[in-house]
Design an enzyme around this catalytic site. Structure first.
Site, PDB file in Angstrom:
ATOM      1  N   THR A  64       0.822  -1.203   0.000  1.00 30.77           N
ATOM      2  CA  THR A  64       0.000   0.000   0.000  1.00 30.77           C
ATOM      3  C   THR A  64       0.856   1.254   0.000  1.00 30.77           C
ATOM      4  OG1 THR A  64      -1.692  -1.232   1.199  1.00 30.77           O
ATOM      5  CG2 THR A  64      -1.928   1.158   1.178  1.00 30.77           C
ATOM      6  N   TYR A  73       3.958 -12.850   4.988  1.00 30.17           N
ATOM      7  CA  TYR A  73       2.891 -12.213   4.215  1.00 30.17           C
ATOM      8  C   TYR A  73       2.638 -13.050   2.975  1.00 30.17           C
ATOM      9  CZ  TYR A  73       0.564  -8.364   1.599  1.00 30.17           C
ATOM     10  OH  TYR A  73      -0.308  -7.599   0.884  1.00 30.17           O
ATOM     11  N   LYS A  77       0.279 -12.548   7.692  1.00 30.69           N
ATOM     12  CA  LYS A  77      -0.775 -11.763   7.069  1.00 30.69           C
ATOM     13  C   LYS A  77      -1.297 -12.586   5.909  1.00 30.69           C
ATOM     14  CE  LYS A  77      -1.613  -7.519   4.440  1.00 30.69           C
ATOM     15  NZ  LYS A  77      -0.984  -6.304   3.840  1.00 30.69           N
TER      16      LYS A  77
END
Length: 302
Positions: free
Chosen positions: A52, A140, A169
């Site tokens: 992000t 992740y 995640k």
């Protein structure tokens, strides 16, 4: 066994911070303002230099600047977990070392993208990072971005070999993955939702929190959802989830973080500027996003 205090700190809402730009450079005042808003809303963690945050387009110096600002502004009020992933293992190791030196509390390490390694390759990659630093590591798994998924057995193997690999995640978009991961990793291992729209379903089957894109824009609401669930108020959690559903869907109408930056710009918090190869929202996407945001505001922000 993960330390109970660390596990507590890793639960709840971690915001995958956008990196604000203005005229091609990092907009430091806007970034500091964004962090202040997150802290005031009570988020548990900050994740600078992730997907992000457009980490793939940041220079080494820019990435370090973003991390340094996050650490300085958090001042212990939130857990700072910097994104340090790379598709080159030696680069992931060096990024992890630099983040540790900058004072982060932990690191988020994505699966190598483009290479599509085997599960043995993934184990070796994450093991090299874990051998290099002694701070908490969150794996992740985001196959839609990287083309490869961390198997629950691989995650369990890593957690057993390296006690400071403490969480994952999960952004594969499948609720059953949470059950599979929880079975493989036990109750102490931390699991975060990596899909905002699936946060409540993931919590219901065993996740501990969310690494959220939407909380850049709506931190109080995402925090309220997770806190309601943690208190056992499923009805309130569902109410918030339903109220956020359309807005969250439109925050992913095009590639992240283009929509959330556009929404933040609408509120005056930052510029909508993104770096190539990302491009501004198409007119039809912008219209849909603005409609969902307007409807949400009319409803009284839940």
């Amino acid at each position: 066994m993960i330390d109970s205090e660390l596990r507590r700190r890793l639960a709840g809402v971690f915001t995958a911070l956008v990196t604000p730009f203005r005229n091609g450079a990092i907009d430091v005042p806007a970034f500091e303002g964004l962090i202040a808003t997150q802290l005031a809303a009570g988020v548990a963690g900050l994740v600078p230099v992730g997907t992000t945050g457009e980490a793939a387009t940041l220079s080494e110096a820019e990435a370090e600047e973003v991390i340094r600002i996050a650490v300085a502004k958090a001042k212990g009020r939130a857990f700072v977990m910097a994104g340090t992933g790379s598709n080159a293992t030696n680069l992931a190791v060096s990024k992890a070392k630099r983040a540790r030196a900058l004072g982060v509390d932990g690191i988020l390490v994505v699966t190598p993208y483009y290479n599509k390694p085997s599960q043995d390759g993934l184990f070796a990659h994450f093991a090299a990072v874990a051998d290099a630093v002694d701070i908490p590591i969150m794996l992740y798994s985001v196959p839609g971005r990287t083309g490869v998924e961390i198997a629950p057995a691989t995650a369990a193997r890593l957690a057993q070999a390296y006690p400071h690999i403490v969480g994952i995640k999960e952004a594969g978009g499948k609720t059953e993955r949470i059950t599979e991961l929880r079975r493989a990793l036990g109750e102490d291992f931390v699991i975060h939702s990596g899909d905002d729209g699936l946060t409540l379903p993931f919590l219901a089957v065993g996740a501990d929190g969310v690494t959220s894109v939407a909380s850049n824009l709506l931190p109080r609401e995402i925090v309220a959802l997770c806190r309601a669930w943690a208190k056992g108020d499923a009805r309130e959690a569902r109410r918030i989830h339903q109220g956020l559903f359309d807005v969250i869907g439109h925050l992913f109408i095009e590639s992240n973080p283009v929509p959330v930056k556009t929404a933040l710009a609408r509120s005056g918090a930052i510029s909508a500027e993104v770096r190539a190869p990302l491009a501004p929202l198409r007119p039809e996407s912008l219209k849909a996003l603005e409609a969902s945001l307007a409807a949400f505001e009319i409803s009284g922000n839940l």
